[in-house]
Design a protein around this motif. Sequence first.
Motif, PDB file in Angstrom:
ATOM      1  N   THR A 305       0.796  -1.216  -0.289  1.00  0.00           N
ATOM      2  CA  THR A 305      -0.522   0.321  -0.277  1.00  0.00           C
ATOM      3  C   THR A 305       1.047   1.183   0.195  1.00  0.00           C
ATOM      4  O   THR A 305       0.588   2.049  -0.864  1.00  0.00           O
ATOM      5  CB  THR A 305      -1.049  -0.021   1.130  1.00  0.00           C
ATOM      6  OG1 THR A 305      -1.534  -1.308   1.477  1.00  0.00           O
ATOM      7  CG2 THR A 305      -1.359   1.132   1.030  1.00  0.00           C
ATOM      8  N   GLY A 306       2.176   1.545   0.922  1.00  0.00           N
ATOM      9  CA  GLY A 306       3.005   2.895   0.889  1.00  0.00           C
ATOM     10  C   GLY A 306       3.247   2.230  -0.471  1.00  0.00           C
ATOM     11  O   GLY A 306       3.817   3.628  -1.055  1.00  0.00           O
ATOM     12  N   MET A 307       4.275   1.016  -0.618  1.00  0.00           N
ATOM     13  CA  MET A 307       4.861   1.563  -2.673  1.00  0.00           C
ATOM     14  C   MET A 307       3.394   2.565  -3.727  1.00  0.00           C
ATOM     15  O   MET A 307       4.017   3.265  -3.972  1.00  0.00           O
ATOM     16  CB  MET A 307       4.568   0.127  -3.327  1.00  0.00           C
ATOM     17  CG  MET A 307       5.937  -0.404  -2.436  1.00  0.00           C
ATOM     18  SD  MET A 307       6.313  -2.050  -3.554  1.00  0.00           S
ATOM     19  CE  MET A 307       7.843  -2.792  -2.296  1.00  0.00           C
ATOM     20  N   LEU A 308       2.363   2.133  -3.187  1.00  0.00           N
ATOM     21  CA  LEU A 308       1.350   1.742  -4.883  1.00  0.00           C
ATOM     22  C   LEU A 308       1.555   3.928  -4.019  1.00  0.00           C
ATOM     23  O   LEU A 308       0.873   4.593  -5.329  1.00  0.00           O
ATOM     24  CB  LEU A 308      -0.161   1.511  -4.152  1.00  0.00           C
ATOM     25  CG  LEU A 308      -1.189   2.455  -5.167  1.00  0.00           C
ATOM     26  CD1 LEU A 308      -1.126   2.369  -6.703  1.00  0.00           C
ATOM     27  CD2 LEU A 308      -2.268   1.349  -4.110  1.00  0.00           C
ATOM     28  N   ARG A 309       1.081   4.301  -2.882  1.00  0.00           N
ATOM     29  CA  ARG A 309       0.695   6.245  -2.552  1.00  0.00           C
ATOM     30  C   ARG A 309       1.779   6.845  -3.393  1.00  0.00           C
ATOM     31  O   ARG A 309       1.751   8.135  -3.241  1.00  0.00           O
ATOM     32  CB  ARG A 309       0.356   5.658  -1.106  1.00  0.00           C
ATOM     33  CG  ARG A 309      -0.911   5.111  -0.776  1.00  0.00           C
ATOM     34  CD  ARG A 309      -1.674   5.019   0.642  1.00  0.00           C
ATOM     35  NE  ARG A 309      -3.502   4.520   0.419  1.00  0.00           N
ATOM     36  CZ  ARG A 309      -3.779   4.241   1.546  1.00  0.00           C
ATOM     37  NH1 ARG A 309      -2.715   4.493   2.975  1.00  0.00           N
ATOM     38  NH2 ARG A 309      -4.804   3.325   1.548  1.00  0.00           N
ATOM     39  N   ARG A 310       2.928   6.217  -2.689  1.00  0.00           N
ATOM     40  CA  ARG A 310       4.277   6.539  -3.404  1.00  0.00           C
ATOM     41  C   ARG A 310       4.342   6.974  -4.885  1.00  0.00           C
ATOM     42  O   ARG A 310       4.812   8.626  -5.351  1.00  0.00           O
ATOM     43  CB  ARG A 310       6.008   5.604  -2.937  1.00  0.00           C
ATOM     44  CG  ARG A 310       6.172   6.603  -1.252  1.00  0.00           C
ATOM     45  CD  ARG A 310       7.327   6.265  -0.889  1.00  0.00           C
ATOM     46  NE  ARG A 310       7.874   4.422  -0.943  1.00  0.00           N
ATOM     47  CZ  ARG A 310       7.078   3.612  -0.457  1.00  0.00           C
ATOM     48  NH1 ARG A 310       7.105   4.060   0.914  1.00  0.00           N
ATOM     49  NH2 ARG A 310       7.644   2.466  -0.153  1.00  0.00           N
ATOM     50  N   LEU A 311       4.058   5.884  -5.309  1.00  0.00           N
ATOM     51  CA  LEU A 311       4.105   6.064  -6.864  1.00  0.00           C
ATOM     52  C   LEU A 311       2.937   7.058  -7.185  1.00  0.00           C
ATOM     53  O   LEU A 311       2.769   7.485  -8.365  1.00  0.00           O
ATOM     54  CB  LEU A 311       4.010   4.849  -7.792  1.00  0.00           C
ATOM     55  CG  LEU A 311       5.129   3.759  -7.644  1.00  0.00           C
ATOM     56  CD1 LEU A 311       4.828   2.449  -7.671  1.00  0.00           C
ATOM     57  CD2 LEU A 311       6.454   4.588  -8.082  1.00  0.00           C
ATOM     58  N   PHE A 312       1.807   6.586  -6.528  1.00  0.00           N
ATOM     59  CA  PHE A 312       0.576   7.765  -7.245  1.00  0.00           C
ATOM     60  C   PHE A 312      -0.145   8.159  -5.503  1.00  0.00           C
ATOM     61  O   PHE A 312      -1.292   7.966  -5.264  1.00  0.00           O
ATOM     62  CB  PHE A 312      -0.539   6.177  -7.628  1.00  0.00           C
ATOM     63  CG  PHE A 312      -0.238   6.111  -8.803  1.00  0.00           C
ATOM     64  CD1 PHE A 312       0.567   6.603  -9.736  1.00  0.00           C
ATOM     65  CD2 PHE A 312       0.034   4.615  -9.376  1.00  0.00           C
ATOM     66  CE1 PHE A 312       0.734   5.939 -10.747  1.00  0.00           C
ATOM     67  CE2 PHE A 312       1.267   3.735 -10.358  1.00  0.00           C
ATOM     68  CZ  PHE A 312       0.983   4.551 -11.196  1.00  0.00           C
ATOM     69  N   PRO A 313       0.390   9.623  -5.302  1.00  0.00           N
ATOM     70  CA  PRO A 313      -0.165  10.116  -4.635  1.00  0.00           C
ATOM     71  C   PRO A 313      -1.620  10.464  -4.161  1.00  0.00           C
ATOM     72  O   PRO A 313      -2.719  10.521  -3.180  1.00  0.00           O
ATOM     73  CB  PRO A 313       0.372  10.859  -3.580  1.00  0.00           C
ATOM     74  CG  PRO A 313       1.810  10.946  -4.578  1.00  0.00           C
ATOM     75  CD  PRO A 313       1.314  10.092  -6.473  1.00  0.00           C
TER      76      PRO A 313
END
Length: 438
Positions: A305-313
């Motif tokens: 989830t953290g990776m996803l949000r870093r790539l797509f805030p």
Amino acid sequence: MSFWWDALGGPPAARPSLSGDRSCDVAIVGAGYTGLWTAYYLARHDPSLRIIVLESRYAGYGASGRNGGWLSAEIDFPHDARLRQAMTDSVDEVLKVCAAEGIEADAVKSGCLRVAVTPAQETRLRAFAVVAADWRLLEPAELATRVRVAGARAAAFTPQCARVQPAALVAGLARAAERAGVLLFEQTPVTGISRGAVSTPHGTVRAEAVVRATEGFTATLPGQRRRWLPMNSSVIVTEPLPASVWSEIGWADAETMSDFAHAYCYLQRTADGRIAIGGRGNPYRYSNGFDPNGHTPDSTVAALTGMLRRLFPAAAEVPVARAWSGVLGVPRDWRAGVAFDQATGFGWAGGYAGHGVTTANLAGRTLAGLITGSGSELADLPWVGHVGRRWEPEPLRWLGVQAMYAAYRHADRTETARGLGHSTRLSRLADLVSGRDR
Ligand SMILES: Cc1cc2nc3c(=O)[nH]c(=O)nc-3n(C[C@H](O)[C@H](O)[C@H](O)COP(=O)(O)OP(=O)(O)OC[C@H]3O[C@@H](n4cnc5c(N)ncnc54)[C@H](O)[C@@H]3O)c2cc1C
């Protein structure tokens, strides 16, 4: 169960189990892409062949019903132009069979993007884009016309990849094989494979040829504990993104996507407007362990989830709908293989190390050619007959894999925190120890 099966309303009604002894021309163990493609091409080549597929759970229970849906031309094998072409052709072959057999697998060939989001990733990616056949470098402005990834510094693009719905592909393939005359028995675990015979608790199948198509599960078979490491990979999928979020992100087409970290993640935009993102999570459990239900630890869900949000805030508020895990087979040298021995009638394929969606099709066509002796140029490809050495016994195997992934994660964190423009020595050491030729 994976989101992919959920989206189809679950696996189809159970097929019968084997009941009593049988004989046939070809017995195949495992109903994932490898077993089913092999059965399909054998049946298409010679409709008179009696082909039986034996599956311990249900067709697509394994990685084939759980993967990230990258139908890509990548294969873990030292560069060979003919093998590369065969992989590229295999992407199109899968799409062609889907169209011909009416398999609705949400397949769209929009290519693949690999995106660098740190200076060290950028250095590696630019070096990769110079030498990798079929890949083209994209500067951030051009990338942004396709997908707007936060902090993107460069990307590489290849057109040779399609997005698929993995479970829809394997379910459709199972039906296509059955239409071609293949007999598929489910809930039938194979307990032993010997020359010309496959044993199960429900009976023995005698066959001229036997194919082992159990990839990540191969270590559970007698004598195969150190053949291929059962590597865990985990995926999360979001709820559908609102149109406003998609308009910030872009990604109007169906490119598959990954970053260029050592412990990389892989993504797809699903047909119904979600993002699926996967990564290694807890890569290996002691003594070939895996959770048969694909349970995913909270820490892995949080990391993805953290990776996803870093790539797509812009997607930060979109809830995660589902998480699951699966196992794939990794050879000690990370090189896939396929083989059939005419003398013993035994064949196998796998060890795709995370690139099995397309490679299994190539394996199926290759095995069908080798078994029927129909002689095709696929039999001369360099991965045919490749058998790597075995993995170390425990506890060395567990310690080695834990150390390798700890090193990769540490390297990724250090590169990001310090803004390094190059890979750390530790990651190069991990490559060396892992036997990975990247
Ligand atoms: C989470 C995840 C993400 C992935 N993402 C990608 C991706 O995006 N692109 C890509 O190219 N690859 C990806 N892979 C890898 C790819 O999915 C696999 O390499 C591929 O599906 C392997 O197919 P297979 O048929 O060889 O094995 P499987 O699909 O694992 O099938 C093996 C079958 O054998 C059965 N079986 C096992 N033991 C027995 C027994 N004793 N008797 C009878 N049956 C048995 C199992 O139940 C299973 O159904 C991913 C894998 C995972 C786990």
